[in-house]
Write a protein that holds these residues in place. Sequence first.
Motif, PDB file in Angstrom:
ATOM      1  N   PHE A 308       0.833  -1.203   0.000  1.00 35.51           N
ATOM      2  CA  PHE A 308       0.000   0.000   0.000  1.00 35.51           C
ATOM      3  C   PHE A 308       0.867   1.252   0.000  1.00 35.51           C
ATOM      4  O   PHE A 308       0.658   2.180  -0.775  1.00 35.51           O
ATOM      5  CB  PHE A 308      -0.919  -0.013   1.229  1.00 35.51           C
ATOM      6  CG  PHE A 308      -1.794   1.193   1.329  1.00 35.51           C
ATOM      7  CD1 PHE A 308      -3.030   1.218   0.713  1.00 35.51           C
ATOM      8  CD2 PHE A 308      -1.381   2.322   2.027  1.00 35.51           C
ATOM      9  CE1 PHE A 308      -3.839   2.323   0.781  1.00 35.51           C
ATOM     10  CE2 PHE A 308      -2.185   3.442   2.103  1.00 35.51           C
ATOM     11  CZ  PHE A 308      -3.412   3.434   1.480  1.00 35.51           C
ATOM     12  N   HIS A 309       1.867   1.262   0.874  1.00 35.23           N
ATOM     13  CA  HIS A 309       2.664   2.481   0.990  1.00 35.23           C
ATOM     14  C   HIS A 309       3.612   2.679  -0.179  1.00 35.23           C
ATOM     15  O   HIS A 309       3.918   3.804  -0.549  1.00 35.23           O
ATOM     16  CB  HIS A 309       3.393   2.489   2.336  1.00 35.23           C
ATOM     17  CG  HIS A 309       2.440   2.645   3.470  1.00 35.23           C
ATOM     18  ND1 HIS A 309       2.015   1.590   4.246  1.00 35.23           N
ATOM     19  CD2 HIS A 309       1.750   3.721   3.901  1.00 35.23           C
ATOM     20  CE1 HIS A 309       1.137   2.014   5.118  1.00 35.23           C
ATOM     21  NE2 HIS A 309       0.954   3.305   4.936  1.00 35.23           N
ATOM     22  N   LEU A 310       4.070   1.577  -0.783  1.00 34.34           N
ATOM     23  CA  LEU A 310       4.888   1.704  -1.996  1.00 34.34           C
ATOM     24  C   LEU A 310       4.066   2.327  -3.122  1.00 34.34           C
ATOM     25  O   LEU A 310       4.529   3.236  -3.820  1.00 34.34           O
ATOM     26  CB  LEU A 310       5.408   0.334  -2.421  1.00 34.34           C
ATOM     27  CG  LEU A 310       6.671  -0.161  -1.731  1.00 34.34           C
ATOM     28  CD1 LEU A 310       6.969  -1.582  -2.151  1.00 34.34           C
ATOM     29  CD2 LEU A 310       7.829   0.750  -2.083  1.00 34.34           C
ATOM     30  N   ILE A 311       2.843   1.819  -3.278  1.00 33.15           N
ATOM     31  CA  ILE A 311       1.958   2.356  -4.321  1.00 33.15           C
ATOM     32  C   ILE A 311       1.676   3.827  -4.036  1.00 33.15           C
ATOM     33  O   ILE A 311       1.730   4.682  -4.927  1.00 33.15           O
ATOM     34  CB  ILE A 311       0.631   1.556  -4.347  1.00 33.15           C
ATOM     35  CG1 ILE A 311       0.863   0.161  -4.906  1.00 33.15           C
ATOM     36  CG2 ILE A 311      -0.412   2.280  -5.170  1.00 33.15           C
ATOM     37  CD1 ILE A 311       1.048   0.111  -6.393  1.00 33.15           C
ATOM     38  N   TYR A 312       1.423   4.121  -2.791  1.00 31.98           N
ATOM     39  CA  TYR A 312       1.145   5.502  -2.381  1.00 31.98           C
ATOM     40  C   TYR A 312       2.323   6.404  -2.759  1.00 31.98           C
ATOM     41  O   TYR A 312       2.163   7.473  -3.328  1.00 31.98           O
ATOM     42  CB  TYR A 312       0.914   5.533  -0.870  1.00 31.98           C
ATOM     43  CG  TYR A 312       0.439   6.852  -0.338  1.00 31.98           C
ATOM     44  CD1 TYR A 312      -0.921   7.127  -0.270  1.00 31.98           C
ATOM     45  CD2 TYR A 312       1.333   7.821   0.098  1.00 31.98           C
ATOM     46  CE1 TYR A 312      -1.377   8.326   0.207  1.00 31.98           C
ATOM     47  CE2 TYR A 312       0.890   9.032   0.573  1.00 31.98           C
ATOM     48  CZ  TYR A 312      -0.469   9.283   0.626  1.00 31.98           C
ATOM     49  OH  TYR A 312      -0.917  10.483   1.093  1.00 31.98           O
ATOM     50  N   PHE A 313       3.533   5.905  -2.474  1.00 33.30           N
ATOM     51  CA  PHE A 313       4.749   6.663  -2.741  1.00 33.30           C
ATOM     52  C   PHE A 313       4.962   6.854  -4.242  1.00 33.30           C
ATOM     53  O   PHE A 313       5.287   7.936  -4.711  1.00 33.30           O
ATOM     54  CB  PHE A 313       5.938   5.917  -2.112  1.00 33.30           C
ATOM     55  CG  PHE A 313       7.267   6.524  -2.420  1.00 33.30           C
ATOM     56  CD1 PHE A 313       7.643   7.722  -1.831  1.00 33.30           C
ATOM     57  CD2 PHE A 313       8.137   5.910  -3.295  1.00 33.30           C
ATOM     58  CE1 PHE A 313       8.869   8.290  -2.118  1.00 33.30           C
ATOM     59  CE2 PHE A 313       9.363   6.472  -3.585  1.00 33.30           C
ATOM     60  CZ  PHE A 313       9.721   7.666  -2.998  1.00 33.30           C
ATOM     61  N   LEU A 314       4.732   5.791  -5.008  1.00 31.68           N
ATOM     62  CA  LEU A 314       5.016   5.844  -6.432  1.00 31.68           C
ATOM     63  C   LEU A 314       3.974   6.628  -7.223  1.00 31.68           C
ATOM     64  O   LEU A 314       4.298   7.323  -8.175  1.00 31.68           O
ATOM     65  CB  LEU A 314       5.109   4.425  -7.005  1.00 31.68           C
ATOM     66  CG  LEU A 314       6.358   3.640  -6.625  1.00 31.68           C
ATOM     67  CD1 LEU A 314       6.237   2.216  -7.111  1.00 31.68           C
ATOM     68  CD2 LEU A 314       7.587   4.305  -7.205  1.00 31.68           C
TER      69      LEU A 314
END
Lengths: 317, 210
Positions: A308-314
């Motif tokens: 979730f947070h990787l997607i959020y970051f990217l």
Amino acid sequence: MKKIFDFIDLNAEIQWVIVIILIILITATLTFQIWKKVKPSNLVDEMMLRTKSWWGMCFIFLFASLVHPIVTYLGLAFLSFFTLREIYTLLKLRDSDRTVLLACYLSIPFQYYFAFQGWYTMFLIFIPVFLFIIIPFLLVLSGDTTDIISSMCILPTSLMLGVFGISHLGLLISFPEMNTGNISGKALLLFLIFITEANDIMQFICGKIFGKHKILPNVSPNKTWEGFIGGVICSMIIGYFMGFLTPLETLPLILISACIAILGFMGDAIISAVKRDFGVKDMSDVIPGHGGYLDRIDSLSTTSSPFFHLIYFLLLA
Amino acid sequence: MKKLILTLIYTVFWRSFNKIIIGLKYHNHKSLRKKKQFILIANHNSHMDTMAIMSAMPSKYIHRVHPIAASDFFGGTKLNKFLMKYLVNAILIPRKKANSDKDIDPIEVISKLLNKGRSVILYPEGSRGTPGVMSNFKKGIGYLIQKHPEIDVIPVYLDGIYKTLPKGTSIILPYNCNIIFGKKIDFHSLEIDDIVLKSEESIQKLIKRE
């Protein structure tokens, strides 16, 4: 991308995933049927049992994730609940912890309500911040200080394993920014689960075929370097081909798949170690061939939150 | 009417509650459907035991199954007695032997029930005892079975149910647990001690099979 079935009210991407899952299941079932005819062995029987369970799990999962968001949240909440129950059945807790256990169970509806509403901050801090303070204090209120430190550590950790990670699956479909434009939370959810489970299976298969060098000899003798690396590579390939579910470019897509594979391995290893400490082979016997709920979702509980947070970051940062 | 209430409480409410929330697994409970009359004997550690066994009963004749409870513990107030009679379908007996003609003989009470064609649930340990430990059976079960050798005696093993509501606590918590129905016991000899020993053994066998 074109819709396969025009009359069904689902995204083209999601329809494709369903068809792919069905093709895989049918191929696996047929392969093992033929294999059993040609050369019967215990391994084939176990594989057939596992495939049978996969059919059930896929249907329940697809039904819950596609019918209605409320069904998805209820399904996930019950998944968390069953997982916690499994952990608490095996834990040897003190009698004075019982009231606090009730509080742990009651945190599930709250966490999923925050996910349902998409209250990002509240969702994020409820378990790792709020409950990490409240649960030790509730334990203090119960008045029994013998061995209180172990309960103080075990109970919040059990919530992290059973509730916090899994509830990110719910946040994916309700988080407003993840459901705008060409980003679809449902598709991301399917991508995450597909890669996580594919990684589990590929690690298992690569380990069975090439496995020689044990990676964690004291924790899980079945895990090998060959299986781990094979799983990561296969996940990257599968991730590349399943990329139509995400709006990501090729490079981040492959990197995220590799991250999911590595994190999935970590989750698997963590639960293996926990099981070794409990002295059991499987957490329970709910899913034939697989073991308990936690045996199946061990990797999901560690992949979903970082994903979730990787997607959020990217995509959004 | 009583049948309807009991079916609603146990077969509908408790069975789904036990299955979904508590995590209780029923093993072999369908074997009871064909039997008309039986004596169930079980190990006893918690009040949940009765709920678990009653919820496994076929709704067809749930009103004819009576848990046997101690009147000194459950028959305190009128409300208690009423609840035990109508909501649990229990029969209250004194835990002590009859010393004079005035006292009620517990064996006699159960014996009368069995003569009427009713089934009973018995906890031969006599009380809930230490959590998770099966204590020795009391001799009452021997007298009863000696009087009614024709009725099927079925051992029931309650595995881990005590964790959901241990003695001295008041919150029911979910734990994965099992209720296992065995095959009827064949008594080779009808000596009191042999009966008691044999019934204890039959439950021990169910424990080992797990």
